[in-house]
Design a protein around this motif. Sequence first.
Motif, short mmCIF file in Angstrom:
data_model
loop_
_atom_site.label_atom_id
_atom_site.label_comp_id
_atom_site.label_asym_id
_atom_site.label_seq_id
_atom_site.Cartn_x
_atom_site.Cartn_y
_atom_site.Cartn_z
N ARG B 85 47.95 -2.08 54.93
CA ARG B 85 48.79 -1.16 55.67
C ARG B 85 49.91 -1.83 56.43
O ARG B 85 50.89 -1.19 56.79
CB ARG B 85 47.96 -0.39 56.69
N VAL B 86 49.73 -3.10 56.74
CA VAL B 86 50.75 -3.75 57.56
C VAL B 86 51.57 -4.79 56.78
O VAL B 86 52.58 -5.26 57.27
CB VAL B 86 50.15 -4.42 58.82
N ASP B 90 56.47 -4.18 59.53
CA ASP B 90 57.12 -5.00 60.53
C ASP B 90 56.15 -6.05 61.06
O ASP B 90 54.95 -5.91 61.03
CB ASP B 90 57.64 -4.14 61.67
N SER B 93 53.32 -5.18 63.92
CA SER B 93 52.04 -4.59 63.52
C SER B 93 51.11 -5.61 62.92
O SER B 93 49.92 -5.64 63.20
CB SER B 93 52.27 -3.48 62.49
N LEU B 96 49.79 -7.96 65.68
CA LEU B 96 48.87 -7.32 66.60
C LEU B 96 47.57 -6.93 65.92
O LEU B 96 46.50 -7.01 66.52
CB LEU B 96 49.55 -6.11 67.24
N LEU B 97 47.64 -6.52 64.66
CA LEU B 97 46.41 -6.19 63.93
C LEU B 97 45.54 -7.43 63.81
O LEU B 97 44.33 -7.40 64.11
CB LEU B 97 46.74 -5.66 62.54
N GLY B 100 44.08 -8.52 67.15
CA GLY B 100 42.92 -7.71 67.48
C GLY B 100 41.70 -8.19 66.71
O GLY B 100 40.60 -8.31 67.26
N VAL B 104 38.06 -9.56 68.02
CA VAL B 104 36.81 -8.97 67.55
C VAL B 104 35.89 -10.05 66.98
O VAL B 104 34.70 -10.11 67.29
CB VAL B 104 37.07 -7.88 66.49
N VAL C 271 49.93 -2.35 73.68
CA VAL C 271 49.65 -1.72 72.39
C VAL C 271 48.92 -0.40 72.58
O VAL C 271 49.27 0.61 71.96
CB VAL C 271 48.82 -2.67 71.50
N LEU C 308 38.86 -3.76 68.66
CA LEU C 308 38.82 -2.71 67.65
C LEU C 308 39.80 -1.59 67.99
O LEU C 308 40.46 -1.04 67.10
CB LEU C 308 37.39 -2.14 67.54
N ALA C 310 42.59 -1.91 69.64
CA ALA C 310 43.94 -2.39 69.33
C ALA C 310 44.19 -2.33 67.82
O ALA C 310 45.26 -1.92 67.37
CB ALA C 310 44.13 -3.83 69.83
N MET C 311 43.20 -2.74 67.04
CA MET C 311 43.36 -2.69 65.59
C MET C 311 43.53 -1.25 65.12
O MET C 311 44.40 -0.94 64.30
CB MET C 311 42.13 -3.30 64.89
N MET C 314 46.98 0.02 65.80
CA MET C 314 47.96 -0.54 64.87
C MET C 314 47.88 0.11 63.51
O MET C 314 48.86 0.25 62.80
CB MET C 314 47.77 -2.05 64.74
N LEU C 315 46.66 0.52 63.13
CA LEU C 315 46.50 1.11 61.80
C LEU C 315 46.83 2.60 61.78
O LEU C 315 47.44 3.09 60.84
CB LEU C 315 45.05 0.92 61.33
N PHE C 316 46.40 3.29 62.81
CA PHE C 316 46.48 4.75 62.73
C PHE C 316 47.41 5.40 63.73
O PHE C 316 47.87 6.51 63.51
CB PHE C 316 45.07 5.35 62.93
N ARG C 318 50.27 3.87 65.64
CA ARG C 318 51.08 2.73 66.02
C ARG C 318 51.82 2.92 67.32
O ARG C 318 52.16 1.97 68.01
CB ARG C 318 52.09 2.46 64.91
N PRO C 365 57.95 0.63 66.69
CA PRO C 365 57.72 0.05 65.34
C PRO C 365 56.67 0.82 64.57
O PRO C 365 55.82 1.44 65.15
CB PRO C 365 57.24 -1.36 65.64
#
Lengths: 236, 289, 365
Positions: B85-86, B90, B93, B96-97, B100, B104, C271, C308, C310-311, C314-316, C318, C365
């Motif tokens: 997805r990223v 950009d 994202s 940051l993904l 994160g 975790v 975020v 989790l 934050a993730m 970012m995924l769903f 943003r 973004p």
Amino acid sequence: MTPAAPMLATRALTAHYGDFQALWGIDFEIAAGEVVAIIGANGAGKSTFLRALTGLNRAAPEMVRFEDAPIGGAAPHRVVRMGIAMVPEGRRLFPSLSVEENLLLGGEVGRDGPWNLEAVYALFPVLRERRRQPATTLSGGQQQIVAIGRALMGNPRLLLCDELSLGLAPVVVQEIYATMPRILSSGCAVVIVEQDIGQALRVADRVYCFQEGRVSLSGRPGDLTREHVKQAYFGI
Amino acid sequence: MQWLDAILQGILLGGLYSLFATGLSLAFGVMRFANIAHGDLIVLAAYLGLVVTSSLGLHPLTAALLIVPLMGVLGYVAQRGLFDRVVGGDVVSMLLLTFGLSVVLQNGLQGLFSADGRRLQTGDLVTASVPLPGDMAIGVFPLLVLALAVGAIVLLEWVFARTSTGRAFRATSDDREVAQLMGLDIRHVYGIAMAVSFALCGLAGILLGIGTTFDPSMGPTRLLFAFESVIIGGLGSLWGTLAGGMILGVAQTIGFRISPGWGLLAGHLAFLVVLAVRPQGLFPRTRDR
Amino acid sequence: MASIPVAPLPAAPGAGFHVVRTTRTSRVTFAVTVALVALMASMPWWADPSTTSLVIEFMYYLAIAQMWNLLAGYGGMVSIGQQAYIGIGAYVLVWVALQTGMHPLLSIPLAALVSALVAWPVSKLLFRLPGAYFSVGAWVVAEVFRLLFANYTPLGGGTGTSITASLAEMDEWWREAALLWCALALAVASMLGVYLLLRSRTGLALTAIRDSETASESMGVRVPRVKLLVYVAAAAGAGMTGALIYLTKLRVSPDAAFSVEWSALAIFIVVIGGIGTIEGPIVGAIVYFLLRWALADYGTAYMVALGLLAMGIMLFARRGVWGWVHARTGLELFPLRRRLVLEPAQGGKAKWRPLPSSAQDTKTP
């Protein structure tokens, strides 16, 4: 109109780039063995149209039918597997790959047919000598034929050529178009998008003119006058 | 002699660092993907090794034969399920993904295994050494690591140059759109690239676990070493990354000999110097465009 | 989305228009904010110390987050190394407290200056790194500072040092009050600073750069200059905050002051709240504190949950919590857009029409 059922047909095809609408309902047909040219000014939507055919631009499924199946919106790699190949505008060869590797990549799609490495070298002998060179070190005209060869390696039923003459000397363009009959004889149909109107009218069986995202004119070159074409091209 | 020994140790250390870095380099080269969790994946692999060796009673190197493919599969799934997805989107994202994910992983591992240091036991392997003239010696294990690092690079270079997968990688990296027009399923190509990247992390993790005491918080520094190796060596070149890793290793070992607190610092400073003086790296891959 | 129709100007003589920035919501928000700040500033007189400490903590988290948001959300520079300046600020405090006779509170403005001075050459190095690598490079720089200070014993070395002694002469009450007011001032200044910057021409340039560096450059925007300005401003802000933080904690060690946890904190707050918006960090800080309070007993599970979250965002989602709210309601507490207000020729109520999306829209973004 053509007697045989069209190989590819679009009905009311629209396309957007974000909020901007580039195509406003294109009706288009091409039958097996035909050469159809699309002419039009810059920004008329010609390249967008090809992108919609190949799946690079989203379209609703029914808007594009290929061999009697709806393919609008299908992912590009699936469209290629079905038998539509593109020679992109500006060649867009892979710089990290040699000439031969570019051709081999075109064959990745794995369709059966008359085109393979040997056949492409037979059609374009100059490539055989340069097979190991990085593809982008070749001259513009040579790169164009690599791009064509690359598309042919996919053994397409429909070949889309976007601006073959772009940035090339007229003599080189002539040579490239001279190979068109050989390509057609293998069973392809060909769509050419061309800025060079004269060239397009010489080569094509039928021609469409796009103007600001719409078809402004279509017919056989013989039936169209210069005045006709000029008006359709510029929209006056 | 002391300095020569330090340099030698540093070169061997470079082998490990280049193993850390190769996966990162690959992911960035093919997908422009910078994985902040990269170091934590290496540590994850070390813990997977711990689990496998203790539950199946295997030697760590044998366990590696399981872990490496397992990590590969994880990588493919992670790419298609999570990262896809990223990728191509950009930078924010993507960073940051993976940031994160890094958090975790670190905290998850700490929760499962506690912050205690662990080691993958290999008996004599880590202490065995080969004597050299001049009263020096080379550890057998570091030599093995270097050999594996070189082997990995040779294998990858071969894949890139001679296989259709390698061609697909290069083509996708050059021009993602046209690659699709050639019938390549980009998602699948990315999945394979990430699988290889994760697999390399797997190998690196096992070797890390054998050679050092590891704990859940070690991930970020491994990422920094990998990153520095890539930048010093030059983006786009796997052999360059090996050289970069060696330079980093040598800087660290020499710094450490000067004073223990200076080891890491010397490495970071070497990186900054290269960045200041030759930002493209020492052996960047140049390309016709 | 069709283009927004703009009503034609009335033809009658005497009719006109003017351009305003504020909306009723923003005026209300402004009033509420002023009231809240005044209330909090009065806390030394009525609140108990632990509540005051909490407010101070909230304020400096907010300041850190705003600075990071300026850098990443508006400037497009995602840095995982802002802790370099927090640490530098902390060590300016240590130096002021241990080696000079100055009042420790002076370390706050001094920290801004030192951080800005350091940020300038550092940016020259870091800007050589492309997008993603800039982030990690910034982290390396922070590590260098950490190790440098760990090896420099006059300021405490690796084990750190305490600055309590330097504050011994200050009255307890005044110390708490001063710290609270500094924290409030810092938080307000960081938000105000960001807000004013974005409303200025530089802010316009920033948004343009974020949309497309190449296009902005071709239009005459001095991209390197703007990026440098933003980087230095964010560093100065982080430096001041660092000095403040350690004025409250009283004990400084390199591992704590230069910890990547500061960046992690900023990242989560921004975020979750909504990157690229001014309201976002406020929402994010509130969420963060609530989560911390709710999950305090769960140790690592709490961090896993944050990661989790934050993730997931970012995924769903943003745009974060505030971004979601803004998308649903169009609510904007600190408006940046200009609005066209049409005045009818004779009497009647003035109507406004928004201008077609201006470049000042905060494009998340």
